[in-house]
Design a protein around this motif. Structure first.
Motif, PDB file in Angstrom:
ATOM      1  N   ALA A 160       0.834  -1.200   0.000  1.00  0.00           N
ATOM      2  CA  ALA A 160       0.000   0.000   0.000  1.00  0.00           C
ATOM      3  C   ALA A 160       0.869   1.250   0.000  1.00  0.00           C
ATOM      4  CB  ALA A 160      -0.918   0.001   1.218  1.00  0.00           C
ATOM      5  N   ILE A 161       0.514   2.201  -0.844  1.00  0.00           N
ATOM      6  CA  ILE A 161       1.226   3.470  -0.954  1.00  0.00           C
ATOM      7  C   ILE A 161       0.252   4.588  -0.604  1.00  0.00           C
ATOM      8  CG2 ILE A 161       2.507   4.998  -2.495  1.00  0.00           C
ATOM      9  CD1 ILE A 161       3.142   2.509  -4.191  1.00  0.00           C
ATOM     10  N   GLN A 162       0.637   5.438   0.319  1.00  0.00           N
ATOM     11  CA  GLN A 162      -0.243   6.523   0.750  1.00  0.00           C
ATOM     12  C   GLN A 162       0.210   7.849   0.136  1.00  0.00           C
ATOM     13  OE1 GLN A 162      -0.273   7.445   4.962  1.00  0.00           O
ATOM     14  NE2 GLN A 162      -2.359   8.258   4.860  1.00  0.00           N
ATOM     15  N   THR A 163      -0.728   8.564  -0.472  1.00  0.00           N
ATOM     16  CA  THR A 163      -0.432   9.879  -1.017  1.00  0.00           C
ATOM     17  C   THR A 163      -0.342  10.899   0.115  1.00  0.00           C
ATOM     18  OG1 THR A 163      -2.821  10.169  -1.392  1.00  0.00           O
ATOM     19  CG2 THR A 163      -1.490   9.472  -3.268  1.00  0.00           C
ATOM     20  N   ARG A 164       0.341  11.998  -0.171  1.00  0.00           N
ATOM     21  CA  ARG A 164       0.492  13.046   0.838  1.00  0.00           C
ATOM     22  C   ARG A 164      -0.815  13.778   1.069  1.00  0.00           C
ATOM     23  NH1 ARG A 164       5.195  16.827  -1.090  1.00  0.00           N
ATOM     24  NH2 ARG A 164       4.381  18.005   0.675  1.00  0.00           N
ATOM     25  N   ASN A 165      -0.916  14.426   2.204  1.00  0.00           N
ATOM     26  CA  ASN A 165      -2.113  15.173   2.558  1.00  0.00           C
ATOM     27  C   ASN A 165      -2.007  16.606   2.046  1.00  0.00           C
ATOM     28  OD1 ASN A 165      -4.547  15.901   3.719  1.00  0.00           O
ATOM     29  ND2 ASN A 165      -3.645  16.342   5.716  1.00  0.00           N
TER      30      ASN A 165
END
Length: 211
Positions: A160-165
């Motif tokens: 899983a890769i999380q994008t920045r906020n």
């Protein structure tokens, strides 16, 4: 998908900073440089993207028919983002790397696939690699098609890769927008013109002093 051949792939590339850095609406992953299989000849690589609720969740997809197209279902959470030509391992072995550049040459290297490079309303084509949502988790899967456009293998889902906020994802990461198909190329262009001029001036001054 259980009937498809499984192709191993490390989605990050030696912890390359560019590949491990994520933006608010996109990120970059490693691509298969070649596919070795005795069952078929890979011709095309198709990219599947899945939005998942958290880092532990997996896409609830058991069949490729469940992977949708954003052109038809704009709110799909599992979709095909695009495709590119596959490079056979035999061809990859025959390629040479030129580690040289000057004012007349540019070294172009394909390092990865950019996920989230398009706004669907601004692009055409069979797929859409839409801008991602900030602070969300995504997983990738590469599917390999033969010369009859049949899916024959896949890589399994990436970590899983999380994008920045960010607060406004349509205005963020504008410098990466508009890359067709998400293919990222890094162009290294070293210009030696200025350096040559400086050396020439130094030589000219030295010669004039001798006179």
């Amino acid at each position: 998908m259980e009937d498809l051949e499984k192709i191993p792939l490390d989605f990050s590339l030696n912890n390359n900073m560019l590949l491990t850095t994520t933006m608010g609406t996109n990120f970059i992953v490693n691509i298969p440089k070649c596919v070795s299989t005795s069952n078929f000849s890979p011709v095309t690589v198709r990219v599947a993207v899945a939005q998942v609720p958290d880092s532990a969740a997996l896409p609830g997809v058991t069949d490729t028919e469940q992977i949708e197209n954003l052109r038809k279902t704009s709110q799909a959470t599992v979709y095909f983002a695009g495709e590119f030509k596959s490079v056979s391992c035999r061809v990859a072995r025959d390629l040479l790397v030129m580690d040289m550049a000057d004012s007349q040459y540019a070294l172009i290297t394909v390092i990865g696939y950019q996920v989230g490079s398009e706004f669907c309303r601004q692009t055409k084509g069979p797929f859409c690699n839409q801008a991602l949502k900030p602070s969300n988790f995504y997983r990738l899967n590469f599917f390999f098609l033969d010369d009859k456009s049949q899916i024959r293998a896949h890589t399994d889902w990436s970590p899983a890769i999380q994008t920045r906020n960010v607060t406004n994802y349509e205005s963020a990461d504008a410098s990466f927008e508009g890359r067709a198909g998400g293919m990222i190329v890094i162009t290294i262009l070293v210009s030696v013109g200025g350096f040559v001029i400086v050396i020439a001036l130094i030589v000219a001054v030295a010669l004039s002093n001798k006179k």
